[in-house]
Enzyme design. Structure first.
Site, PDB file in Angstrom:
ATOM      1  N   PRO A 114      18.602  22.549  13.800  1.00  0.00           N
ATOM      2  CA  PRO A 114      18.681  21.326  12.992  1.00  0.00           C
ATOM      3  C   PRO A 114      19.552  20.205  13.567  1.00  0.00           C
ATOM      4  CG  PRO A 114      20.104  22.994  12.064  1.00  0.00           C
ATOM      5  CD  PRO A 114      19.388  23.641  13.217  1.00  0.00           C
ATOM      6  N   CYS A 115      19.100  19.584  14.623  1.00  0.00           N
ATOM      7  CA  CYS A 115      19.833  18.450  15.198  1.00  0.00           C
ATOM      8  C   CYS A 115      19.896  17.280  14.226  1.00  0.00           C
ATOM      9  CB  CYS A 115      19.236  18.033  16.538  1.00  0.00           C
ATOM     10  SG  CYS A 115      17.462  17.719  16.513  1.00  0.00           S
TER      11      CYS A 115
END
Length: 150
Positions: A114-115
């Site tokens: 989850p950047c």
């Protein structure tokens, strides 16, 4: 390399598999392969999209440098609905926030790693996926993260 495209509210996402691991997610392609791993990854992605999954449980392989893998590991540890800053990750890895930002932009498995949960010191920053910041905001709203409750 086998791939499978999944329609989501964030656009069609293509999952790519290599040697028993998910190695890439992108907004390109039209994969139709039906390997067991791709089917499982697609099921998990659909569940996330529907609001029924907060943590992915898939074998992932991130290439690149040790630093790239370390940043991806830090991002993977950010809980659903929460955010951290590039500076937070930089401090943990004893690197610069700019280096962390570059590594975040090079994340080969966005959404699953989850950047989108990584912010700048002053708030919202870019996103390397299709749609840029608007897609990042949509992902954060989906997770009801921080100030993205709308």
């Amino acid at each position: 390399m086998p791939s499978l495209t999944v329609p989501t509210q964030f656009g069609p996402l293509t999952l790519w598999e290599d040697d028993g691991s998910i190695v890439r997610v992108d907004w390109e392609g039209a994969g139709l392969d039906q390997t067991p791993l791709l089917r499982e990854a697609a099921d998990q992605l659909r569940a996330y999209d529907a609001g029924g999954l907060e943590v992915f449980d898939l074998p992932l392989r991130v290439g690149g440098s040790d630093f790239q893998r370390a940043v991806c590991s830090q991002m993977s540890a950010i809980p659903f609905g929460e955010t951290v800053t590039y500076g937070d990750i930089a401090k943990a890895l004893k690197q610069s926030p700019q280096a962390v930002g570059s590594a975040c932009g090079g994340n080969p498995v966005p959404v699953i790693i989850p950047c989108h949960r990584v912010m700048g010191a002053k708030g919202l920053t870019g996103f390397s996926g299709k749609g840029g910041v608007e897609t990042k905001v949509a992902l954060l709203r989906h997770e009801r993260a921080g100030g993205f409750l709308i």
